[in-house]
Design a protein around this motif. Structure first.
Motif, PDB file in Angstrom:
ATOM      1  N   ALA A 252       0.811  -1.217   0.000  1.00  0.00           N
ATOM      2  CA  ALA A 252       0.000   0.000   0.000  1.00  0.00           C
ATOM      3  C   ALA A 252       0.845   1.269   0.000  1.00  0.00           C
ATOM      4  CB  ALA A 252      -0.929   0.002   1.216  1.00  0.00           C
ATOM      5  N   ALA A 253       1.990   1.235   0.699  1.00  0.00           N
ATOM      6  CA  ALA A 253       2.756   2.467   0.905  1.00  0.00           C
ATOM      7  C   ALA A 253       4.236   2.312   0.560  1.00  0.00           C
ATOM      8  CB  ALA A 253       2.603   2.926   2.356  1.00  0.00           C
ATOM      9  N   GLY A 254       4.544   1.420  -0.362  1.00  0.00           N
ATOM     10  CA  GLY A 254       5.933   1.153  -0.705  1.00  0.00           C
ATOM     11  C   GLY A 254       6.687   2.325  -1.284  1.00  0.00           C
ATOM     12  N   PHE A 255       5.973   3.340  -1.766  1.00  0.00           N
ATOM     13  CA  PHE A 255       6.615   4.527  -2.354  1.00  0.00           C
ATOM     14  C   PHE A 255       6.701   5.674  -1.357  1.00  0.00           C
ATOM     15  CE2 PHE A 255       6.791   8.019  -5.658  1.00  0.00           C
ATOM     16  CZ  PHE A 255       8.025   7.637  -6.182  1.00  0.00           C
ATOM     17  N   LEU A 256       6.278   5.428  -0.110  1.00  0.00           N
ATOM     18  CA  LEU A 256       6.281   6.474   0.908  1.00  0.00           C
ATOM     19  C   LEU A 256       7.450   6.298   1.857  1.00  0.00           C
ATOM     20  CD1 LEU A 256       3.343   6.757  -0.141  1.00  0.00           C
ATOM     21  CD2 LEU A 256       2.684   7.362   2.192  1.00  0.00           C
ATOM     22  N   THR A 257       8.287   7.311   1.945  1.00  0.00           N
ATOM     23  CA  THR A 257       9.321   7.364   2.970  1.00  0.00           C
ATOM     24  C   THR A 257       9.657   8.826   3.229  1.00  0.00           C
ATOM     25  OG1 THR A 257      11.403   6.360   3.738  1.00  0.00           O
ATOM     26  CG2 THR A 257      11.392   7.262   1.502  1.00  0.00           C
ATOM     27  N   GLY A 258      10.032   9.129   4.463  1.00  0.00           N
ATOM     28  CA  GLY A 258      10.290  10.513   4.833  1.00  0.00           C
ATOM     29  C   GLY A 258       9.029  11.338   4.988  1.00  0.00           C
ATOM     30  N   THR A 259       7.885  10.667   5.018  1.00  0.00           N
ATOM     31  CA  THR A 259       6.597  11.344   5.122  1.00  0.00           C
ATOM     32  C   THR A 259       6.193  11.520   6.580  1.00  0.00           C
ATOM     33  OG1 THR A 259       5.785  10.499   3.004  1.00  0.00           O
ATOM     34  CG2 THR A 259       4.129  11.126   4.623  1.00  0.00           C
ATOM     35  N   CYS A 260       5.757  12.720   6.914  1.00  0.00           N
ATOM     36  CA  CYS A 260       5.175  12.993   8.231  1.00  0.00           C
ATOM     37  C   CYS A 260       3.676  13.145   8.005  1.00  0.00           C
ATOM     38  CB  CYS A 260       5.790  14.241   8.851  1.00  0.00           C
ATOM     39  SG  CYS A 260       7.560  14.071   9.230  1.00  0.00           S
ATOM     40  N   LEU A 261       2.977  12.044   8.124  1.00  0.00           N
ATOM     41  CA  LEU A 261       1.568  11.958   7.751  1.00  0.00           C
ATOM     42  C   LEU A 261       0.670  12.463   8.878  1.00  0.00           C
ATOM     43  CD1 LEU A 261      -0.538  11.020   5.696  1.00  0.00           C
ATOM     44  CD2 LEU A 261      -0.329   8.718   6.638  1.00  0.00           C
ATOM     45  N   ILE A 262      -0.059  13.506   8.594  1.00  0.00           N
ATOM     46  CA  ILE A 262      -0.948  14.102   9.597  1.00  0.00           C
ATOM     47  C   ILE A 262      -2.266  13.343   9.631  1.00  0.00           C
ATOM     48  CG2 ILE A 262      -2.242  16.170  10.222  1.00  0.00           C
ATOM     49  CD1 ILE A 262       0.036  17.809   8.946  1.00  0.00           C
ATOM     50  N   ALA A 263      -2.618  12.845  10.823  1.00  0.00           N
ATOM     51  CA  ALA A 263      -3.877  12.122  11.021  1.00  0.00           C
ATOM     52  C   ALA A 263      -4.588  12.794  12.189  1.00  0.00           C
ATOM     53  CB  ALA A 263      -3.614  10.647  11.303  1.00  0.00           C
ATOM     54  N   ASP A 264      -5.208  13.934  11.917  1.00  0.00           N
ATOM     55  CA  ASP A 264      -5.684  14.805  13.001  1.00  0.00           C
ATOM     56  C   ASP A 264      -7.149  15.193  12.917  1.00  0.00           C
ATOM     57  OD1 ASP A 264      -5.634  16.522  10.833  1.00  0.00           O
ATOM     58  OD2 ASP A 264      -4.631  18.151  11.900  1.00  0.00           O
ATOM     59  N   GLY A 265      -7.912  14.520  12.053  1.00  0.00           N
ATOM     60  CA  GLY A 265      -9.325  14.849  11.961  1.00  0.00           C
ATOM     61  C   GLY A 265      -9.598  16.241  11.448  1.00  0.00           C
ATOM     62  N   GLY A 266      -8.583  16.871  10.876  1.00  0.00           N
ATOM     63  CA  GLY A 266      -8.746  18.228  10.336  1.00  0.00           C
ATOM     64  C   GLY A 266      -8.349  19.336  11.294  1.00  0.00           C
ATOM     65  N   ASP A 267      -7.694  18.975  12.405  1.00  0.00           N
ATOM     66  CA  ASP A 267      -7.302  19.948  13.444  1.00  0.00           C
ATOM     67  C   ASP A 267      -6.518  21.112  12.859  1.00  0.00           C
ATOM     68  OD1 ASP A 267      -5.542  21.205  15.484  1.00  0.00           O
ATOM     69  OD2 ASP A 267      -6.364  19.709  16.842  1.00  0.00           O
ATOM     70  N   ILE A 268      -5.419  20.806  12.172  1.00  0.00           N
ATOM     71  CA  ILE A 268      -4.569  21.875  11.648  1.00  0.00           C
ATOM     72  C   ILE A 268      -5.273  22.670  10.559  1.00  0.00           C
ATOM     73  CG2 ILE A 268      -2.455  22.352  10.336  1.00  0.00           C
ATOM     74  CD1 ILE A 268      -1.093  20.122  11.893  1.00  0.00           C
ATOM     75  N   ALA A 269      -5.974  21.981   9.674  1.00  0.00           N
ATOM     76  CA  ALA A 269      -6.669  22.657   8.569  1.00  0.00           C
ATOM     77  C   ALA A 269      -7.712  23.650   9.083  1.00  0.00           C
ATOM     78  CB  ALA A 269      -7.336  21.619   7.668  1.00  0.00           C
ATOM     79  N   ALA A 270      -8.375  23.294  10.171  1.00  0.00           N
ATOM     80  CA  ALA A 270      -9.431  24.139  10.725  1.00  0.00           C
ATOM     81  C   ALA A 270      -8.952  25.089  11.813  1.00  0.00           C
ATOM     82  CB  ALA A 270     -10.557  23.268  11.280  1.00  0.00           C
ATOM     83  N   ASN A 271      -7.630  25.083  12.067  1.00  0.00           N
ATOM     84  CA  ASN A 271      -7.062  25.933  13.116  1.00  0.00           C
ATOM     85  C   ASN A 271      -7.774  25.731  14.448  1.00  0.00           C
ATOM     86  OD1 ASN A 271      -5.088  27.291  11.510  1.00  0.00           O
ATOM     87  ND2 ASN A 271      -6.738  28.509  10.609  1.00  0.00           N
ATOM     88  N   VAL A 272      -7.990  24.473  14.816  1.00  0.00           N
ATOM     89  CA  VAL A 272      -8.693  24.179  16.071  1.00  0.00           C
ATOM     90  C   VAL A 272      -7.837  24.636  17.244  1.00  0.00           C
ATOM     91  CG1 VAL A 272      -9.578  22.339  17.536  1.00  0.00           C
ATOM     92  CG2 VAL A 272      -9.948  22.263  15.052  1.00  0.00           C
TER      93      VAL A 272
END
Length: 264
Positions: free
Chosen positions: A244-264
């Motif tokens: 699924a993710a063999g091409f992903l490395t060095g990624t800091c994947l945000i899993a925050d329910g939209g916290d940062i996008a919505a400036n919660v």
């Protein structure tokens, strides 16, 4: 529809796996056919999660229990050595152990708390990665570091925690760039938002305040709720999957329910 991963034959070592995100991750790997290592400081909690892992394993594979403190290098060494002695290899390292304390810079015990947080959140992660590289190189394995959106934004009187997680993100990028060409090891990080775990309930606050904050935060999140441990475990499994993710490395994947996008 739920995604199904197949980690049959893989060995997954998850630090801080006696509760919360780590426990959910260990159980998901077990359910997906992997041999898992459950570790933490509380023997009873480790045993409980290990049994849960064995119960959900398709072949009833026995989870390895290792009790130890990740701020102690001897315990780290024993954890890795026991894993290799038991299973013969390491395919996946999930650096999940963490700590956080509410502390202001002018508190008399600030430096004591800062030091403990750095030892737990960053130093142990660096040491575990350092010691696991020879084994991960043999399996062309991968590392997933549990960071936090606190690496990206300010949280009141959590400066030590925020600083440690910013270090985790940079360490992740450096290791991806170094270990990919050299050893074919992928290294990624996950930045959870507010997740309801024992960890987030441990900030020395009254239960009613914690319960109220869960409701208020959930209402502000674009997805309509705060995170659960399983949300992050699912993300770990995705990053750990070479399919699924063999091409992903060095990624800091945000899993925050939209916290940062919505400036919660």
């Amino acid at each position: 529809m739920s995604l199904k991963y197949d980690f049959t034959g893989k060995v997954a070592l998850i630090t801080g796996s006696s509760s919360g995100i780590g426990a959910a991750t260990a159980q998901l790997f077990s359910k997906s056919g992997a041999n898992v290592v459950v570790t933490g400081r509380n023997a009873d909690a480790v045993a409980k999660v290990a049994k849960q892992c064995t119960d959900v394993s398709p072949k009833q594979l026995t989870a390895l229990e290792v009790v130890g403190d990740l701020t102690n290098e001897e315990d780290c060494n024993r954890l890795i050595e026991t894993t290799v002695q038991t299973f013969g290899k390491i395919d996946i390292l999930v650096n999940n152990a963490g700590a956080g304390f509410l502390s202001s810079i002018d508190d008399t015990d600030y430096m004591e708390k800062f030091s403990l947080i750095m030892k737990t959140n960053l130093n142990s992660m660096v040491y575990m990665t350092h010691k696991c590289v020879p084994y991960l190189a043999k399996t062309r394995g991968n590392v997933i570091n549990i960071s936090s959106i606190a690496a990206k934004k300010y949280f009141y009187i959590l400066s030590a925690y925020c600083t440690s997680k910013a270090g985790v993100d940079m360490f992740t990028k450096c290791m991806a760039a170094e270990l990919g060409p050299k050893h074919h090891i992928r290294v990624n990080a996950i930045l959870p938002g507010y997740v309801e775990t024992n960890f987030t309930n441990s900030y020395e606050l009254p239960k009613e305040i914690i319960d109220q904050s869960i409701v208020e935060m959930g209402a502000k999140y674009p997805v309509g709720r705060i995170g659960q441990s399983q949300d992050i475990a699912n993300t770990v499994a995705y990053l750990a999957s070479d399919t699924a993710a063999g091409f992903l490395t060095g990624t800091c994947l945000i899993a925050d329910g939209g916290d940062i996008a919505a400036n919660v």
